[in-house]
Scaffold this active site. Structure first.
Site, PDB file in Angstrom:
ATOM      1  N   VAL A   1       0.842  -1.064  -0.342  1.00  0.00           N
ATOM      2  CA  VAL A   1      -0.062  -0.190  -0.279  1.00  0.00           C
ATOM      3  C   VAL A   1       0.517   1.051  -0.042  1.00  0.00           C
ATOM      4  O   VAL A   1       0.268   2.473  -0.021  1.00  0.00           O
ATOM      5  CB  VAL A   1      -1.190  -0.048   1.397  1.00  0.00           C
ATOM      6  CG1 VAL A   1      -1.875  -1.011   0.922  1.00  0.00           C
ATOM      7  CG2 VAL A   1      -0.758  -0.234   2.725  1.00  0.00           C
TER       8      VAL A   1
ATOM      9  N   VAL B   1       7.614   4.161   1.114  1.00  0.00           N
ATOM     10  CA  VAL B   1       7.746   5.577   0.773  1.00  0.00           C
ATOM     11  C   VAL B   1       6.935   6.393   1.003  1.00  0.00           C
ATOM     12  O   VAL B   1       7.701   7.409   1.019  1.00  0.00           O
ATOM     13  CB  VAL B   1       6.709   4.915  -0.772  1.00  0.00           C
ATOM     14  CG1 VAL B   1       6.380   6.393  -2.051  1.00  0.00           C
ATOM     15  CG2 VAL B   1       7.187   4.065  -1.749  1.00  0.00           C
TER      16      VAL B   1
ATOM     17  N   LYS C   1      13.479  -0.623  10.577  1.00  0.00           N
ATOM     18  CA  LYS C   1      12.022  -1.460   9.914  1.00  0.00           C
ATOM     19  C   LYS C   1      12.312  -2.238  10.791  1.00  0.00           C
ATOM     20  O   LYS C   1      13.598  -3.342  10.786  1.00  0.00           O
ATOM     21  CB  LYS C   1      13.161  -2.163   7.901  1.00  0.00           C
ATOM     22  CG  LYS C   1      11.886  -3.348   8.189  1.00  0.00           C
ATOM     23  CD  LYS C   1      10.886  -2.648   7.318  1.00  0.00           C
ATOM     24  CE  LYS C   1       9.540  -4.006   6.808  1.00  0.00           C
ATOM     25  NZ  LYS C   1       8.671  -3.651   6.637  1.00  0.00           N
TER      26      LYS C   1
ATOM     27  N   ASP D   1      21.748  -2.956   6.476  1.00  0.00           N
ATOM     28  CA  ASP D   1      22.668  -3.229   5.195  1.00  0.00           C
ATOM     29  C   ASP D   1      21.656  -2.554   4.359  1.00  0.00           C
ATOM     30  O   ASP D   1      21.179  -3.454   3.173  1.00  0.00           O
ATOM     31  CB  ASP D   1      23.277  -3.912   4.624  1.00  0.00           C
ATOM     32  CG  ASP D   1      24.324  -4.139   3.629  1.00  0.00           C
ATOM     33  OD1 ASP D   1      24.213  -2.475   3.586  1.00  0.00           O
ATOM     34  OD2 ASP D   1      24.886  -4.791   3.811  1.00  0.00           O
TER      35      ASP D   1
ATOM     36  N   GLY E   1       3.953  -6.754   7.834  1.00  0.00           N
ATOM     37  CA  GLY E   1       2.644  -7.192   7.849  1.00  0.00           C
ATOM     38  C   GLY E   1       1.154  -6.276   8.863  1.00  0.00           C
ATOM     39  O   GLY E   1       1.985  -4.530   8.379  1.00  0.00           O
TER      40      GLY E   1
ATOM     41  N   PRO F   1       0.781   9.962  -4.239  1.00  0.00           N
ATOM     42  CA  PRO F   1       0.320   9.872  -5.882  1.00  0.00           C
ATOM     43  C   PRO F   1       1.071   8.055  -6.446  1.00  0.00           C
ATOM     44  O   PRO F   1       2.395   8.415  -5.814  1.00  0.00           O
ATOM     45  CB  PRO F   1       0.465  10.586  -6.622  1.00  0.00           C
ATOM     46  CG  PRO F   1       2.341  11.456  -6.187  1.00  0.00           C
ATOM     47  CD  PRO F   1       1.657  11.327  -4.428  1.00  0.00           C
TER      48      PRO F   1
ATOM     49  N   GLY G   1       3.659   5.689  -8.200  1.00  0.00           N
ATOM     50  CA  GLY G   1       5.089   6.481  -9.035  1.00  0.00           C
ATOM     51  C   GLY G   1       5.561   7.475  -8.399  1.00  0.00           C
ATOM     52  O   GLY G   1       6.607   8.365  -8.574  1.00  0.00           O
TER      53      GLY G   1
END
Length: 241
Positions: free
Chosen positions: A13, A17, A34, A47, A115, A205, A207
Site C-alpha cells: 500500500v 514510500v 524496519k 545493511d 505486515g 500518488p 509512481g
C-alpha cells in the site's frame, strides 16, 4: 513528532514510500526503523545496500539513518519467518530499547511495520505493533491502499487502533492513481472522515518512488502537519465526481 508507527491496510500500500516522503520533508532529524525484513536473505540486518524496505527508504529519503532490527528469508509474518529460519525472533524488550534510544537522539522515529497491525513478531509472547506502541508512547499512521474495499479496510484498521486506547490514527492514502475511477473518488471522502481531525496526512500518488525530484513531489503530497503543502480537504473536495 516523536515515535510514529506506520502500518497499513495490506501489503504494497506504500508504507515505506510514505515513511521516505515524511523524512524527506521533515525539518528535524529522522530515524527510520524496519522492525523485521522478511522475504530476503542477504548480508546483515540494517545493511541499506541490500534489497529491502530500508534500502528503498535510504534511496528515496537520501538518508543513511536506517535501522533494520531483524531479517528473515521467508516472506511470512515475522514470528513464523523466524521459526522457519532458525534465527532468533525479535524480542519486544530489544525493540523497545532500540526505539527509545533512537527517540532520545532524533526529532522523529518512523517505525515501518512488517505486515499489518496484528502481525506477530515473536512466537513466545506474540507481541505486535500495539505492544510496541504502548511501550514507547507512539502515535499511529495508517496507510490505506486504493481499491474497491478501501473504506471498509480503513475503518477496520483505524477502529482497531482506537479500540486499543491510542485515539484516532492519522491516515494517508498510498498509490493514488492519476485517474482512480469514480468508486475510489467517492471512497476518498469517507476515508478522510476516519482520520484524525477528519483530515488526511497525505495523498501519495502512484509512481512517487520513481523518477526525479522525490522531495518536491513528496511535499506536494503531504499535508502541512506532515511537512508538506497539500490542502487535503480541498483535494478530496476536487475528487468528488
Amino acid at each position: 513528532m516523536g515515535v510514529v508507527i506506520v502500518t497499513g491496510t495490506g501489503t504494497g500500500v506504500g508504507k515505506t514510500v510514505t515513511c521516505a516522503a515524511i523524512a524527506a520533508c521533515a525539518k528535524g532529524t529522522v530515524a527510520y526503523v524496519k522492525l523485521a525484513q522478511t522475504g530476503l536473505d542477504a548480508a546483515q540486518p540494517g545493511d541499506a545496500a541490500q534489497p529491502g524496505d530500508a534500502a528503498q527508504f535510504a534511496r528515496l529519503a537520501r538518508s543513511d539513518n536506517v535501522h533494520e532490527f531483524a531479517r528473515y528469508p521467508e516472506a511470512l509474518p515475522p514470528n513464523l519467518a523466524a521459526m522457519l529460519s532458525g534465527r532468533p525472533a525479535l524480542a519486544l524488550a530489544d525493540a523497545v530499547r532500540q526505539v527509545i534510544d533512537l527517540d532520545a537522539l532524533h526529532d522523529t522515529v518512523l517505525v515501518d511495520g512488517t505486515g499489518g497491525l496484528s502481525a506477530k513478531y515473536d512466537g513466545h509472547d506474540d507481541w505486535t505493533l500495539v505492544d510496541l506502541a504502548a511501550a514507547v508512547d507512539a502515535d499511529f499512521l495508517a496507510v490505506v491502499g486504493v481499491h474497491v474495499d478501501m473504506v471498509d479496510h480503513a475503518s477496520l484498521l483505524t477502529s482497531a487502533i482506537e479500540a486499543e486506547g491510542f485515539g484516532r490514527a492519522a491516515v494517508a492514502i498510498g498509490n493514488w492513481a492519476a485517474d482512480p475511477g469514480p468508486a475510489a473518488r467517492f471512497a476518498l471522502f469517507d476515508v478522510q472522515r476516519l482520520a484524525r481531525r477528519s483530515q488526511l496526512a497525505g495523498v501519495l500518488p502512484a509512481g512517487l518512488a520513481e523518477g526525479v525530484n522525490f522531495r518536491r513531489r513528496a511535499r506536494a503530497a503531504l499535508s502541512p502537519d506532515w511537512g508538506g503543502t497539500l490542502d487535503t480537504r480541498a483535494f478530496v473536495s476536487r475528487q468528488r465526481p
